[in-house]
Design a protein around this motif. Sequence first.
Motif, PDB file in Angstrom:
ATOM      1  N   ILE A  47       5.188  18.956  40.118  1.00  0.00           N
ATOM      2  CA  ILE A  47       5.098  17.903  41.120  1.00  0.00           C
ATOM      3  C   ILE A  47       5.326  16.507  40.540  1.00  0.00           C
ATOM      4  O   ILE A  47       5.813  15.618  41.218  1.00  0.00           O
ATOM      5  CB  ILE A  47       3.750  17.967  41.882  1.00  0.00           C
ATOM      6  N   THR A  51       9.097  13.640  44.802  1.00  0.00           N
ATOM      7  CA  THR A  51       8.634  12.981  46.017  1.00  0.00           C
ATOM      8  C   THR A  51       7.298  13.592  46.429  1.00  0.00           C
ATOM      9  O   THR A  51       7.143  14.817  46.421  1.00  0.00           O
ATOM     10  CB  THR A  51       9.662  13.154  47.155  1.00  0.00           C
ATOM     11  N   ALA A  52       6.365  12.734  46.765  1.00  0.00           N
ATOM     12  CA  ALA A  52       5.031  13.206  47.157  1.00  0.00           C
ATOM     13  C   ALA A  52       5.124  14.083  48.403  1.00  0.00           C
ATOM     14  O   ALA A  52       5.834  13.742  49.353  1.00  0.00           O
ATOM     15  CB  ALA A  52       4.116  12.015  47.442  1.00  0.00           C
ATOM     16  N   THR A  70       6.653   9.471  54.910  1.00  0.00           N
ATOM     17  CA  THR A  70       6.628   9.410  53.455  1.00  0.00           C
ATOM     18  C   THR A  70       5.602   8.390  52.991  1.00  0.00           C
ATOM     19  O   THR A  70       5.243   7.474  53.714  1.00  0.00           O
ATOM     20  CB  THR A  70       8.008   9.018  52.890  1.00  0.00           C
ATOM     21  N   THR A 149      -3.376  19.895  51.423  1.00  0.00           N
ATOM     22  CA  THR A 149      -3.026  18.663  50.720  1.00  0.00           C
ATOM     23  C   THR A 149      -3.509  18.738  49.277  1.00  0.00           C
ATOM     24  O   THR A 149      -2.769  18.415  48.343  1.00  0.00           O
ATOM     25  CB  THR A 149      -3.626  17.435  51.434  1.00  0.00           C
ATOM     26  N   PHE A 153      -0.779  18.831  45.943  1.00  0.00           N
ATOM     27  CA  PHE A 153      -0.776  17.857  44.857  1.00  0.00           C
ATOM     28  C   PHE A 153      -1.232  18.453  43.534  1.00  0.00           C
ATOM     29  O   PHE A 153      -1.503  17.735  42.584  1.00  0.00           O
ATOM     30  CB  PHE A 153      -1.620  16.634  45.242  1.00  0.00           C
ATOM     31  N   ALA A 162      -4.421  11.724  42.527  1.00  0.00           N
ATOM     32  CA  ALA A 162      -2.964  11.731  42.441  1.00  0.00           C
ATOM     33  C   ALA A 162      -2.513  10.293  42.645  1.00  0.00           C
ATOM     34  O   ALA A 162      -2.978   9.611  43.568  1.00  0.00           O
ATOM     35  CB  ALA A 162      -2.364  12.637  43.505  1.00  0.00           C
ATOM     36  N   ILE A 164       0.698   7.817  43.340  1.00  0.00           N
ATOM     37  CA  ILE A 164       2.041   7.817  43.901  1.00  0.00           C
ATOM     38  C   ILE A 164       2.622   6.417  43.748  1.00  0.00           C
ATOM     39  O   ILE A 164       1.958   5.434  44.105  1.00  0.00           O
ATOM     40  CB  ILE A 164       1.994   8.235  45.387  1.00  0.00           C
ATOM     41  N   GLY A 168       7.406   6.502  46.383  1.00  0.00           N
ATOM     42  CA  GLY A 168       6.906   7.732  46.983  1.00  0.00           C
ATOM     43  C   GLY A 168       6.913   8.935  46.050  1.00  0.00           C
ATOM     44  O   GLY A 168       6.790  10.067  46.503  1.00  0.00           O
ATOM     45  N   ARG A 169       7.011   8.693  44.742  1.00  0.00           N
ATOM     46  CA  ARG A 169       7.003   9.790  43.773  1.00  0.00           C
ATOM     47  C   ARG A 169       5.624   9.936  43.147  1.00  0.00           C
ATOM     48  O   ARG A 169       4.952   8.944  42.859  1.00  0.00           O
ATOM     49  CB  ARG A 169       8.021   9.537  42.665  1.00  0.00           C
ATOM     50  N   VAL A 170       5.239  11.169  42.894  1.00  0.00           N
ATOM     51  CA  VAL A 170       3.964  11.439  42.228  1.00  0.00           C
ATOM     52  C   VAL A 170       4.138  11.087  40.753  1.00  0.00           C
ATOM     53  O   VAL A 170       4.989  11.641  40.068  1.00  0.00           O
ATOM     54  CB  VAL A 170       3.545  12.919  42.384  1.00  0.00           C
TER      55      VAL A 170
END
Length: 188
Positions: A47, A51-52, A70, A149, A153, A162, A164, A168-170
């Motif tokens: 992950i 993207t989350a 998003t 959820t 994650f 988590a 982000i 919008g990326r983890v």
Amino acid sequence: RCLHIANDYLEDCDFRRAETWYQAVGDRTEDKEVLHAAGKGLARLKILGKTAPALAVAEWIQGNPPKGTTLRGKVILLAFFQINCPQSRHAIQFAMGLAESYAARGLEVISIATATDEHAAESPDAIKQFVSARPFNHRVAIDDLKARTFHRFGSTATPSFALIDRDGRVRWLESFDRGRIERKVLTL
């Protein structure tokens, strides 16, 4: 030693090198604990940098859901917790402190409670009562009863976080380690 090198690359967000070193652990040891830790590192890499995933919450109990589908435009810290976990209660206080300290810099904190039908102490009603009795300064949601959820994650225990980025990326997944979490927030 390979595990330490992999963790260092993960800390630096060099996911390609981290993956190479986590895989090398399997070639160099039979120690079950070390192999388990490497396996967890590899799972997190699935992950990180991606993207989350969408939030699959059952209900927003404080604040509205983020706009759009998003999680983009702000740095978002998701804090996963259970109401009857003492460590989670400390993590909630920590998350509230981060929300207060870094909101002006674009940090948004969202706490997500994991609920279960199996134990009345962790039911959605108990979570709502818990949240209403505390001065949360950020959005709070209840995960669906399958904890989708939480699992999307890559979380394996509570409390966990988590992070982000604005795109919008983890960028980071972490159990409750105040110093590391705050350092990661400051880098974004």
